[in-house]
Motif scaffolding. Sequence first.
Motif, mmCIF file in Angstrom:
data_model
loop_
_atom_site.group_PDB
_atom_site.id
_atom_site.type_symbol
_atom_site.label_atom_id
_atom_site.label_comp_id
_atom_site.label_asym_id
_atom_site.label_seq_id
_atom_site.Cartn_x
_atom_site.Cartn_y
_atom_site.Cartn_z
ATOM 1 N N CYS A 20 -5.949 -6.367 7.392
ATOM 2 C CA CYS A 20 -4.570 -7.271 8.078
ATOM 3 C C CYS A 20 -4.228 -8.099 8.499
ATOM 4 C CB CYS A 20 -4.006 -6.061 8.839
ATOM 5 S SG CYS A 20 -3.769 -3.615 7.903
ATOM 6 N N ALA A 21 -3.720 -8.952 7.564
ATOM 7 C CA ALA A 21 -3.430 -9.823 8.125
ATOM 8 C C ALA A 21 -1.977 -10.327 8.825
ATOM 9 C CB ALA A 21 -4.592 -11.134 7.620
ATOM 10 N N GLY A 22 -1.923 -11.384 9.156
ATOM 11 C CA GLY A 22 -0.342 -11.993 9.291
ATOM 12 C C GLY A 22 1.104 -10.425 10.172
ATOM 13 N N GLU A 23 1.871 -10.915 9.130
ATOM 14 C CA GLU A 23 2.893 -10.123 10.798
ATOM 15 C C GLU A 23 2.929 -8.709 10.159
ATOM 16 O OE1 GLU A 23 6.156 -12.609 10.736
ATOM 17 O OE2 GLU A 23 5.347 -13.662 12.730
ATOM 18 N N PHE A 24 3.739 -7.644 11.040
ATOM 19 C CA PHE A 24 3.848 -6.380 10.661
ATOM 20 C C PHE A 24 4.945 -5.378 11.360
ATOM 21 C CE2 PHE A 24 -0.287 -6.986 9.084
ATOM 22 C CZ PHE A 24 -0.390 -6.669 7.903
ATOM 23 N N ASP A 25 5.605 -5.185 10.994
ATOM 24 C CA ASP A 25 7.136 -4.994 11.287
ATOM 25 C C ASP A 25 7.432 -3.864 10.352
ATOM 26 O OD1 ASP A 25 8.932 -6.501 9.272
ATOM 27 O OD2 ASP A 25 9.087 -8.088 10.756
ATOM 28 N N LEU A 26 8.917 -3.000 11.207
ATOM 29 C CA LEU A 26 10.121 -2.524 9.802
ATOM 30 C C LEU A 26 9.907 -2.988 9.033
ATOM 31 C CD1 LEU A 26 10.917 0.438 9.865
ATOM 32 C CD2 LEU A 26 13.300 -0.471 10.634
ATOM 33 N N ALA A 27 10.677 -4.278 8.372
ATOM 34 C CA ALA A 27 10.632 -4.222 7.262
ATOM 35 C C ALA A 27 9.328 -4.782 6.153
ATOM 36 C CB ALA A 27 11.472 -6.074 7.528
ATOM 37 N N THR A 28 8.090 -4.822 6.408
ATOM 38 C CA THR A 28 6.714 -5.328 6.483
ATOM 39 C C THR A 28 5.424 -4.079 6.608
ATOM 40 O OG1 THR A 28 5.938 -6.402 8.061
ATOM 41 C CG2 THR A 28 6.826 -7.459 6.523
ATOM 42 N N GLN A 29 5.865 -3.205 6.696
ATOM 43 C CA GLN A 29 5.111 -1.218 6.631
ATOM 44 C C GLN A 29 5.284 -1.026 5.581
ATOM 45 O OE1 GLN A 29 3.658 -0.715 9.238
ATOM 46 N NE2 GLN A 29 3.445 -2.174 9.705
ATOM 47 N N GLU A 30 5.653 -1.422 4.247
ATOM 48 C CA GLU A 30 5.143 -0.980 2.798
ATOM 49 C C GLU A 30 3.931 -0.919 2.477
ATOM 50 O OE1 GLU A 30 5.635 2.017 0.321
ATOM 51 O OE2 GLU A 30 6.969 1.863 2.132
ATOM 52 N N PRO A 31 3.667 -2.407 2.280
ATOM 53 C CA PRO A 31 1.912 -2.415 1.070
ATOM 54 C C PRO A 31 0.469 -2.056 2.665
ATOM 55 C CG PRO A 31 3.360 -4.992 1.813
ATOM 56 C CD PRO A 31 4.129 -3.746 2.717
ATOM 57 N N LEU A 32 0.581 -1.833 3.859
ATOM 58 C CA LEU A 32 -0.271 -0.862 4.580
ATOM 59 C C LEU A 32 0.055 0.193 4.981
ATOM 60 C CD1 LEU A 32 -2.398 -1.138 6.735
ATOM 61 C CD2 LEU A 32 -0.526 -1.253 8.535
ATOM 62 N N ARG A 33 1.104 0.900 3.993
ATOM 63 C CA ARG A 33 1.758 2.540 4.191
ATOM 64 C C ARG A 33 0.740 2.839 2.027
ATOM 65 N NH1 ARG A 33 6.819 2.160 5.786
ATOM 66 N NH2 ARG A 33 6.971 3.204 8.555
ATOM 67 N N GLN A 34 1.071 1.720 1.765
ATOM 68 C CA GLN A 34 0.528 1.852 0.138
ATOM 69 C C GLN A 34 -0.797 2.503 0.473
ATOM 70 O OE1 GLN A 34 2.306 -1.005 -2.264
ATOM 71 N NE2 GLN A 34 4.537 -0.134 -2.201
ATOM 72 N N VAL A 35 -1.133 1.399 1.492
ATOM 73 C CA VAL A 35 -2.953 1.371 1.300
ATOM 74 C C VAL A 35 -3.361 2.561 1.963
ATOM 75 C CG1 VAL A 35 -3.551 -0.717 0.182
ATOM 76 C CG2 VAL A 35 -3.701 -0.676 2.658
ATOM 77 N N CYS A 36 -2.665 2.531 3.320
ATOM 78 C CA CYS A 36 -3.679 3.898 3.407
ATOM 79 C C CYS A 36 -3.139 5.262 3.166
ATOM 80 C CB CYS A 36 -2.665 3.723 5.494
ATOM 81 S SG CYS A 36 -3.004 2.424 5.854
ATOM 82 N N ASP A 37 -2.450 5.192 2.407
ATOM 83 C CA ASP A 37 -1.782 7.266 2.233
ATOM 84 C C ASP A 37 -3.045 7.302 0.616
ATOM 85 O OD1 ASP A 37 0.651 7.082 3.835
ATOM 86 O OD2 ASP A 37 1.747 6.431 1.990
ATOM 87 N N PRO A 38 -3.372 6.775 -0.197
ATOM 88 C CA PRO A 38 -4.213 6.896 -1.316
ATOM 89 C C PRO A 38 -5.895 7.389 0.178
ATOM 90 C CG PRO A 38 -3.351 5.038 -2.112
ATOM 91 C CD PRO A 38 -2.946 5.640 -0.166
ATOM 92 N N ALA A 39 -6.177 6.598 1.238
ATOM 93 C CA ALA A 39 -7.275 7.218 1.655
ATOM 94 C C ALA A 39 -7.040 7.730 2.111
ATOM 95 C CB ALA A 39 -7.320 6.186 2.927
ATOM 96 N N LEU A 40 -6.212 8.217 3.271
ATOM 97 C CA LEU A 40 -5.791 10.033 4.227
ATOM 98 C C LEU A 40 -5.609 10.861 2.937
ATOM 99 C CD1 LEU A 40 -2.326 8.849 6.332
ATOM 100 C CD2 LEU A 40 -4.890 9.235 6.647
ATOM 101 N N ASN A 41 -5.641 10.551 1.253
ATOM 102 C CA ASN A 41 -5.001 11.653 0.627
ATOM 103 C C ASN A 41 -6.784 11.902 -0.509
ATOM 104 O OD1 ASN A 41 -2.822 12.394 1.127
ATOM 105 N ND2 ASN A 41 -1.686 10.670 -0.557
ATOM 106 N N ASP A 42 -7.537 11.210 -0.011
ATOM 107 C CA ASP A 42 -9.196 11.531 -0.335
ATOM 108 C C ASP A 42 -9.574 12.569 0.223
ATOM 109 O OD1 ASP A 42 -11.272 10.657 -1.656
ATOM 110 O OD2 ASP A 42 -10.866 8.898 -2.365
ATOM 111 N N PRO A 43 -10.542 13.299 -0.195
ATOM 112 C CA PRO A 43 -10.696 14.005 0.435
ATOM 113 C C PRO A 43 -12.600 13.528 0.889
ATOM 114 C CG PRO A 43 -10.968 14.892 -1.729
ATOM 115 C CD PRO A 43 -9.999 14.101 -1.588
ATOM 116 N N ALA A 44 -12.870 12.650 -0.326
ATOM 117 C CA ALA A 44 -14.419 11.662 0.874
ATOM 118 C C ALA A 44 -14.048 10.679 1.322
ATOM 119 C CB ALA A 44 -14.865 11.468 -1.271
ATOM 120 N N ILE A 45 -13.006 10.522 1.740
ATOM 121 C CA ILE A 45 -12.931 9.171 3.136
ATOM 122 C C ILE A 45 -13.188 9.729 4.434
ATOM 123 C CG2 ILE A 45 -11.676 7.540 4.029
ATOM 124 C CD1 ILE A 45 -12.288 6.232 1.168
#
Length: 110
Positions: A20-45
């Motif tokens: 992660c680099a740059g600014e993270f606030d309410l308006a800019t959280q979606e890209p982080l969620r988009q990469v974290c959710d697959p990791a959370l749902n992958d039992p191999a991770i």
Amino acid sequence: MEQEVLTLPDEGDGVRVITCAGEFDLATQEPLRQVCDPALNDPAIQRIVLDVSRVTFADSSLLNTLLRLLRTGRLVLAGPLPRSLTRVLDPFRVRELFPTADSVKAARTL
């Protein structure tokens, strides 16, 4: 600095590294969620290493995302933690809750 969220290629060891680099606030959280959710749902991770060393701004919405990841028991923050993030963690006295390593390499084995 423009926001950047990248998932590094998996090495087959059950660790997903997200940078992660740059600014993270309410308006800019979606890209982080988009990469974290697959990791959370992958039992191999088994571990999610979040490299936050280049975060230049963070607010409570990033803290909420980090707490959600922490509840899985798989999150490790890779730093060093920037001042922009400690300013969010410290007032809530939650910094010590997060497993933290000084580098991505160290976080992979924590």
